[in-house]
Design a protein around this motif. Sequence first.
Motif, mmCIF file in Angstrom:
data_model
loop_
_atom_site.group_PDB
_atom_site.id
_atom_site.type_symbol
_atom_site.label_atom_id
_atom_site.label_comp_id
_atom_site.label_asym_id
_atom_site.label_seq_id
_atom_site.Cartn_x
_atom_site.Cartn_y
_atom_site.Cartn_z
ATOM 1 N N ASP A 2 26.999 8.649 -70.431
ATOM 2 C CA ASP A 2 28.332 9.242 -70.358
ATOM 3 C C ASP A 2 29.276 8.429 -69.484
ATOM 4 O O ASP A 2 30.501 8.515 -69.632
ATOM 5 C CB ASP A 2 28.243 10.673 -69.819
ATOM 6 C CG ASP A 2 27.607 11.628 -70.815
ATOM 7 O OD1 ASP A 2 27.541 11.276 -72.008
ATOM 8 O OD2 ASP A 2 27.170 12.719 -70.395
ATOM 9 N N ALA A 3 28.706 7.659 -68.555
ATOM 10 C CA ALA A 3 29.546 6.856 -67.667
ATOM 11 C C ALA A 3 30.259 5.736 -68.421
ATOM 12 O O ALA A 3 31.331 5.286 -68.023
ATOM 13 C CB ALA A 3 28.704 6.266 -66.532
ATOM 14 N N TYR A 4 29.663 5.312 -69.525
ATOM 15 C CA TYR A 4 30.288 4.272 -70.344
ATOM 16 C C TYR A 4 31.295 4.923 -71.293
ATOM 17 O O TYR A 4 30.969 5.899 -71.970
ATOM 18 C CB TYR A 4 29.242 3.507 -71.147
ATOM 19 C CG TYR A 4 28.409 2.552 -70.320
ATOM 20 C CD1 TYR A 4 28.715 1.200 -70.257
ATOM 21 C CD2 TYR A 4 27.311 3.015 -69.599
ATOM 22 C CE1 TYR A 4 27.950 0.320 -69.499
ATOM 23 C CE2 TYR A 4 26.536 2.144 -68.835
ATOM 24 C CZ TYR A 4 26.865 0.796 -68.795
ATOM 25 O OH TYR A 4 26.106 -0.055 -68.031
ATOM 26 N N GLY A 5 32.502 4.402 -71.350
ATOM 27 C CA GLY A 5 33.485 4.941 -72.274
ATOM 28 C C GLY A 5 33.021 4.819 -73.708
ATOM 29 O O GLY A 5 33.293 5.678 -74.546
ATOM 30 N N ASP A 6 32.289 3.759 -74.009
ATOM 31 C CA ASP A 6 31.738 3.520 -75.337
ATOM 32 C C ASP A 6 30.309 3.018 -75.140
ATOM 33 O O ASP A 6 30.093 1.954 -74.545
ATOM 34 C CB ASP A 6 32.572 2.465 -76.074
ATOM 35 C CG ASP A 6 32.105 2.231 -77.506
ATOM 36 O OD1 ASP A 6 30.947 2.582 -77.820
ATOM 37 O OD2 ASP A 6 32.896 1.705 -78.304
ATOM 38 N N PRO A 7 29.308 3.772 -75.585
ATOM 39 C CA PRO A 7 27.914 3.348 -75.353
ATOM 40 C C PRO A 7 27.579 2.001 -75.971
ATOM 41 O O PRO A 7 26.603 1.367 -75.572
ATOM 42 C CB PRO A 7 27.092 4.483 -76.002
ATOM 43 C CG PRO A 7 28.026 5.124 -76.972
ATOM 44 C CD PRO A 7 29.385 5.016 -76.356
ATOM 45 N N ARG A 8 28.399 1.534 -76.910
ATOM 46 C CA ARG A 8 28.132 0.221 -77.512
ATOM 47 C C ARG A 8 28.400 -0.919 -76.534
ATOM 48 O O ARG A 8 28.075 -2.067 -76.811
ATOM 49 C CB ARG A 8 28.981 0.055 -78.773
ATOM 50 C CG ARG A 8 28.561 0.976 -79.916
ATOM 51 C CD ARG A 8 29.517 0.914 -81.083
ATOM 52 N NE ARG A 8 30.865 1.335 -80.706
ATOM 53 C CZ ARG A 8 31.896 1.370 -81.540
ATOM 54 N NH1 ARG A 8 31.724 1.000 -82.796
ATOM 55 N NH2 ARG A 8 33.078 1.760 -81.131
ATOM 56 N N GLU A 9 28.964 -0.600 -75.376
ATOM 57 C CA GLU A 9 29.197 -1.626 -74.359
ATOM 58 C C GLU A 9 27.992 -1.803 -73.434
ATOM 59 O O GLU A 9 28.019 -2.639 -72.533
ATOM 60 C CB GLU A 9 30.437 -1.278 -73.539
ATOM 61 C CG GLU A 9 31.735 -1.335 -74.335
ATOM 62 C CD GLU A 9 32.960 -1.092 -73.466
ATOM 63 O OE1 GLU A 9 32.800 -0.664 -72.308
ATOM 64 O OE2 GLU A 9 34.074 -1.335 -73.953
ATOM 65 N N ILE A 10 26.961 -1.012 -73.659
ATOM 66 C CA ILE A 10 25.757 -1.143 -72.835
ATOM 67 C C ILE A 10 24.934 -2.311 -73.359
ATOM 68 O O ILE A 10 24.467 -2.298 -74.501
ATOM 69 C CB ILE A 10 24.908 0.142 -72.874
ATOM 70 C CG1 ILE A 10 25.754 1.349 -72.474
ATOM 71 C CG2 ILE A 10 23.708 0.008 -71.946
ATOM 72 C CD1 ILE A 10 25.022 2.672 -72.619
#
Length: 337
Positions: free
Chosen positions: A211-219
């Motif tokens: 949830d901390a990532y605005g877009d999980p695809r940036e992980i």
Amino acid sequence: MARKRILQNAVTAARDKSEETTKSEGPAINPFAQREGALSDIAQGRIRDVRLRMLDPKTCRMWEKHNRIYDLLTAENCADLINSIRAQGKQEIPAVVRRLKGDPEGYEYEVISGARRHFAVSYLREAENRKEIFYLAEVKDLADEEAFRFADLENRGRKDISDYERGREYQKALHDYYGGNMTRMAQRMEVSKALLSSYIAIAKLPREVLDAYGDPREIAVRHGQQLSPLLKGAKREKVLARAQEIAKTQDQARALGGGTFINGAEVFKLLKGSVPKAPAEKKAVKEGRAGGGMAFLTGRIEGDILKLEIDLEADPSSEDLAAAVVRAYERMKGKRA
């Protein structure tokens, strides 16, 4: 001649399918009507050969284990593909689908590989009324595990599939097809177990971190590799608390509509920073012997620098001092390596 051969192949395929259906389901399907349908499709350009189909994307659904998060596809992040298909007037590279039987929602095909192509064609047909553009797909008969490996091979080199999406796919496959045996899965996929483990580590990140990532695809893979050790023991609570704070900021940006999200790289940096680093131990060696047998030279590494401290009261000879410096340098270089 080529057109005639295509027609013959299509008729043969229709006849074979009809005979197979008749044996399993009875004489419900008229083979002549089926043949006429195949010929009609060819005449209208909707069949290029007996395997490729020009489909209405509405007849296709995503395979539930597809490696993309279809809901995150937009006209903006698919703009390159949409523009390409629009310019060409058709989809050039076929997707891969498998045929469905008796789907309760009425879908005829299931997309194994080609979610972005499906979205792009759907967008052009619906938003721009380009009904002459069809979804080009190759129909394959694939079992689930085969479908997983096929899709992975096709998409492994694609940069537009995120590490997180791959991680989710691999974690599901590990459970569904390989009984949790990562070694067997790595062998079937012909990849290293370490690489596979790195991707799966992303999928195992707790919800607070996602949830901390605005877009999980940036992980990215390295995020999972470096955050996983911090999510153990006493450090875990600090990381999760910081993640929740970041998630609130992201929610506020989302609520504003045009708000600025904290990008993935910055989120990673903030989460890592939630656990203070232990002070690095200063490596030291002592060299040389003067009166009383005490060392007169101490060498320490600080960063990339070797610092030397010399006891002036020892008053070593120049030869002893030079030899001590050389030994200290060699020892410290060995420690650093």
